[in-house]
Design a protein around this motif. Structure first.
Motif, PDB file in Angstrom:
ATOM      1  N   TYR A 101       9.992 -20.842  31.704  1.00 32.91           N
ATOM      2  CA  TYR A 101       9.784 -19.675  32.564  1.00 32.91           C
ATOM      3  C   TYR A 101       8.529 -19.835  33.420  1.00 32.91           C
ATOM      4  CZ  TYR A 101       6.531 -17.879  28.879  1.00 32.91           C
ATOM      5  OH  TYR A 101       5.509 -17.700  27.972  1.00 32.91           O
ATOM      6  N   TRP A 102       8.464 -19.015  34.488  1.00 30.08           N
ATOM      7  CA  TRP A 102       7.283 -18.939  35.332  1.00 30.08           C
ATOM      8  C   TRP A 102       6.369 -17.838  34.800  1.00 30.08           C
ATOM      9  CZ3 TRP A 102       6.322 -22.454  39.078  1.00 30.08           C
ATOM     10  CH2 TRP A 102       7.401 -23.199  39.563  1.00 30.08           C
ATOM     11  N   TYR A 103       5.067 -18.063  34.902  1.00 29.94           N
ATOM     12  CA  TYR A 103       4.107 -17.057  34.444  1.00 29.94           C
ATOM     13  C   TYR A 103       2.885 -17.092  35.367  1.00 29.94           C
ATOM     14  CZ  TYR A 103       1.528 -21.031  32.531  1.00 29.94           C
ATOM     15  OH  TYR A 103       0.848 -22.202  32.388  1.00 29.94           O
ATOM     16  N   PRO A 104       2.151 -15.993  35.478  1.00 30.62           N
ATOM     17  CA  PRO A 104       0.958 -15.968  36.328  1.00 30.62           C
ATOM     18  C   PRO A 104      -0.126 -16.893  35.778  1.00 30.62           C
ATOM     19  CG  PRO A 104       1.713 -13.746  35.848  1.00 30.62           C
ATOM     20  CD  PRO A 104       2.455 -14.667  34.922  1.00 30.62           C
ATOM     21  N   ALA A 105      -0.597 -17.802  36.606  1.00 31.83           N
ATOM     22  CA  ALA A 105      -1.674 -18.702  36.189  1.00 31.83           C
ATOM     23  C   ALA A 105      -2.982 -17.921  36.121  1.00 31.83           C
ATOM     24  CB  ALA A 105      -1.799 -19.850  37.180  1.00 31.83           C
ATOM     25  N   THR A 106      -3.738 -18.126  35.043  1.00 32.48           N
ATOM     26  CA  THR A 106      -5.016 -17.427  34.874  1.00 32.48           C
ATOM     27  C   THR A 106      -6.090 -18.417  34.449  1.00 32.48           C
ATOM     28  OG1 THR A 106      -4.558 -16.919  32.551  1.00 32.48           O
ATOM     29  CG2 THR A 106      -3.881 -15.276  34.201  1.00 32.48           C
ATOM     30  N   ASN A 107      -7.339 -18.009  34.625  1.00 33.69           N
ATOM     31  CA  ASN A 107      -8.443 -18.822  34.137  1.00 33.69           C
ATOM     32  C   ASN A 107      -8.774 -18.402  32.705  1.00 33.69           C
ATOM     33  OD1 ASN A 107      -9.926 -16.432  34.317  1.00 33.69           O
ATOM     34  ND2 ASN A 107     -10.926 -16.997  36.238  1.00 33.69           N
ATOM     35  N   GLN A 108      -9.883 -18.908  32.184  1.00 34.59           N
ATOM     36  CA  GLN A 108     -10.237 -18.630  30.792  1.00 34.59           C
ATOM     37  C   GLN A 108     -10.594 -17.167  30.538  1.00 34.59           C
ATOM     38  OE1 GLN A 108     -13.899 -20.553  29.648  1.00 34.59           O
ATOM     39  NE2 GLN A 108     -14.742 -20.441  31.715  1.00 34.59           N
ATOM     40  N   HIS A 109     -10.750 -16.391  31.616  1.00 32.82           N
ATOM     41  CA  HIS A 109     -11.117 -14.981  31.474  1.00 32.82           C
ATOM     42  C   HIS A 109      -9.918 -14.046  31.654  1.00 32.82           C
ATOM     43  CE1 HIS A 109     -15.133 -16.612  31.736  1.00 32.82           C
ATOM     44  NE2 HIS A 109     -14.906 -17.057  32.963  1.00 32.82           N
ATOM     45  N   GLN A 110      -8.703 -14.610  31.755  1.00 36.76           N
ATOM     46  CA  GLN A 110      -7.474 -13.843  32.003  1.00 36.76           C
ATOM     47  C   GLN A 110      -7.377 -13.375  33.465  1.00 36.76           C
ATOM     48  OE1 GLN A 110      -5.912 -14.558  28.601  1.00 36.76           O
ATOM     49  NE2 GLN A 110      -4.900 -12.775  29.409  1.00 36.76           N
ATOM     50  N   GLU A 111      -8.194 -13.964  34.334  1.00 37.74           N
ATOM     51  CA  GLU A 111      -8.197 -13.575  35.746  1.00 37.74           C
ATOM     52  C   GLU A 111      -7.277 -14.496  36.542  1.00 37.74           C
ATOM     53  OE1 GLU A 111     -11.525 -12.393  39.134  1.00 37.74           O
ATOM     54  OE2 GLU A 111     -11.954 -13.997  37.702  1.00 37.74           O
ATOM     55  N   THR A 112      -6.508 -13.934  37.457  1.00 41.00           N
ATOM     56  CA  THR A 112      -5.597 -14.710  38.288  1.00 41.00           C
ATOM     57  C   THR A 112      -6.350 -15.343  39.449  1.00 41.00           C
ATOM     58  OG1 THR A 112      -5.051 -12.885  39.778  1.00 41.00           O
ATOM     59  CG2 THR A 112      -3.788 -13.044  37.721  1.00 41.00           C
ATOM     60  N   ASN A 113      -5.601 -16.020  40.329  1.00 40.56           N
ATOM     61  CA  ASN A 113      -6.227 -16.641  41.496  1.00 40.56           C
ATOM     62  C   ASN A 113      -6.671 -15.603  42.521  1.00 40.56           C
ATOM     63  OD1 ASN A 113      -3.303 -16.308  41.966  1.00 40.56           O
ATOM     64  ND2 ASN A 113      -3.749 -17.176  43.981  1.00 40.56           N
ATOM     65  N   LEU A 141      -8.969  -9.537  25.600  1.00 46.31           N
ATOM     66  CA  LEU A 141      -9.632 -10.624  26.314  1.00 46.31           C
ATOM     67  C   LEU A 141      -9.783 -10.304  27.802  1.00 46.31           C
ATOM     68  CD1 LEU A 141      -7.883 -13.681  24.630  1.00 46.31           C
ATOM     69  CD2 LEU A 141     -10.297 -13.062  24.427  1.00 46.31           C
ATOM     70  N   ALA A 142      -8.754  -9.674  28.366  1.00 45.60           N
ATOM     71  CA  ALA A 142      -8.823  -9.301  29.781  1.00 45.60           C
ATOM     72  C   ALA A 142      -9.926  -8.273  30.023  1.00 45.60           C
ATOM     73  CB  ALA A 142      -7.475  -8.752  30.248  1.00 45.60           C
ATOM     74  N   VAL A 143     -10.044  -7.296  29.132  1.00 49.45           N
ATOM     75  CA  VAL A 143     -11.093  -6.275  29.270  1.00 49.45           C
ATOM     76  C   VAL A 143     -12.470  -6.915  29.150  1.00 49.45           C
ATOM     77  CG1 VAL A 143     -12.128  -4.234  28.209  1.00 49.45           C
ATOM     78  CG2 VAL A 143      -9.644  -4.373  28.484  1.00 49.45           C
ATOM     79  N   LEU A 144     -12.629  -7.825  28.182  1.00 48.16           N
ATOM     80  CA  LEU A 144     -13.902  -8.516  28.036  1.00 48.16           C
ATOM     81  C   LEU A 144     -14.230  -9.316  29.288  1.00 48.16           C
ATOM     82  CD1 LEU A 144     -13.728  -9.853  24.353  1.00 48.16           C
ATOM     83  CD2 LEU A 144     -15.135  -7.972  25.228  1.00 48.16           C
ATOM     84  N   GLY A 145     -13.201  -9.942  29.865  1.00 50.73           N
ATOM     85  CA  GLY A 145     -13.402 -10.703  31.090  1.00 50.73           C
ATOM     86  C   GLY A 145     -13.881  -9.822  32.237  1.00 50.73           C
ATOM     87  N   MET A 146     -13.316  -8.632  32.343  1.00 46.92           N
ATOM     88  CA  MET A 146     -13.729  -7.693  33.395  1.00 46.92           C
ATOM     89  C   MET A 146     -15.169  -7.228  33.187  1.00 46.92           C
ATOM     90  SD  MET A 146     -10.368  -5.275  33.899  1.00 46.92           S
ATOM     91  CE  MET A 146      -8.994  -5.809  32.912  1.00 46.92           C
ATOM     92  N   LEU A 147     -15.486  -6.892  31.945  1.00 46.48           N
ATOM     93  CA  LEU A 147     -16.843  -6.428  31.640  1.00 46.48           C
ATOM     94  C   LEU A 147     -17.874  -7.520  31.927  1.00 46.48           C
ATOM     95  CD1 LEU A 147     -16.201  -4.494  28.296  1.00 46.48           C
ATOM     96  CD2 LEU A 147     -16.656  -3.505  30.549  1.00 46.48           C
ATOM     97  N   HIS A 148     -17.508  -8.743  31.611  1.00 46.28           N
ATOM     98  CA  HIS A 148     -18.413  -9.861  31.871  1.00 46.28           C
ATOM     99  C   HIS A 148     -18.565 -10.091  33.369  1.00 46.28           C
ATOM    100  CE1 HIS A 148     -19.223 -14.280  32.338  1.00 46.28           C
ATOM    101  NE2 HIS A 148     -20.220 -13.934  31.547  1.00 46.28           N
ATOM    102  N   ALA A 149     -17.470  -9.991  34.117  1.00 45.68           N
ATOM    103  CA  ALA A 149     -17.504 -10.230  35.561  1.00 45.68           C
ATOM    104  C   ALA A 149     -18.359  -9.196  36.289  1.00 45.68           C
ATOM    105  CB  ALA A 149     -16.090 -10.230  36.124  1.00 45.68           C
ATOM    106  N   THR A 150     -18.368  -7.968  35.778  1.00 45.39           N
ATOM    107  CA  THR A 150     -19.140  -6.902  36.428  1.00 45.39           C
ATOM    108  C   THR A 150     -20.587  -6.856  35.950  1.00 45.39           C
ATOM    109  OG1 THR A 150     -18.403  -5.299  34.756  1.00 45.39           O
ATOM    110  CG2 THR A 150     -17.091  -5.478  36.771  1.00 45.39           C
TER     111      THR A 150
END
Length: 199
Positions: free
Chosen positions: A112-124, A149-158
């Protein structure tokens, strides 16, 4: 109405191909395996005919279903019916990814196809994160972890979460998700998408 039969395309060789993945699946995902075995037992208790290893599956009917036929152990099975329920594989919900122009990647094992993400669950697309079935088919528990993990990634990014706190909270979640992922290779080998499923 009564269910006439369950037609399963799993072949004997699929069980053999899945065996190398069974030990890890039992060790880390025994709960999910027990659920699956329990469902199969319910089918047997309900006395629903179950045919495994079927091939050449076809639905007869021009504008609506009239019958289902297939091959099983060298014999042709034929069921007159106006309703056919089909399930071939499970795919991520990529609708939002396509709508937002996010990059998709191909999973050769799960087909299947899936959205590519980085280590923080963030897309391109910067600031767009994915989790759960929107990012891949991982199972219920792993889907919840991907949300964390996605929430942690957002908190870290901000800048709300420091790099040290981010890694401290993220590490045990990654270990847990990696353990849960041991079930996917087993299921992918046991239930490969049949050739007809690609047509």
């Amino acid at each position: 109405g009564k269910v006439q039969a369950i037609l399963d395309t799993t072949r004997p060789r699929d069980y053999l191909q899945a065996l190398p993945h069974l030990v890890k699946a039992i060790r880390y995902s025994s709960g999910d395996l027990r659920k699956g075995i329990s469902l199969l037992r319910e089918i047997r208790r309900a006395q629903v005919p179950y045919y495994s290893g079927i091939s050449e599956l076809a639905i007869d009917g021009e504008h609506e279903a009239r019958a289902v036929r297939c091959q099983h152990q060298g014999k042709t099975l034929y069921f007159s019916t106006a309703m056919v329920l089909s399930h071939i594989g499970v795919i991520p919900a990529t609708q939002c990814a396509n709508a937002l122009g996010r990059k998709l990647a191909w999973d050769d094992q799960q087909q299947y196809w899936y959205p590519a993400t980085n280590q923080h669950q963030e897309t391109n697309v910067a600031g767009i994160y994915v989790a759960g079935d929107a990012g891949g088919i991982e199972g219920g528990e792993a889907a919840i972890i991907s949300g964390h993990l996605a929430v942690l990634g957002m908190l870290h990014a901000t800048g709300t979460l420091s790099a040290t706190d981010y890694q401290y909270q993220r590490a045990p979640l990654l270990r847990q998700r990696n353990r849960l992922h041991t079930l996917r290779p087993f299921l992918a080998a046991l239930y490969p998408i049949p050739t007809q499923g690609h047509q």
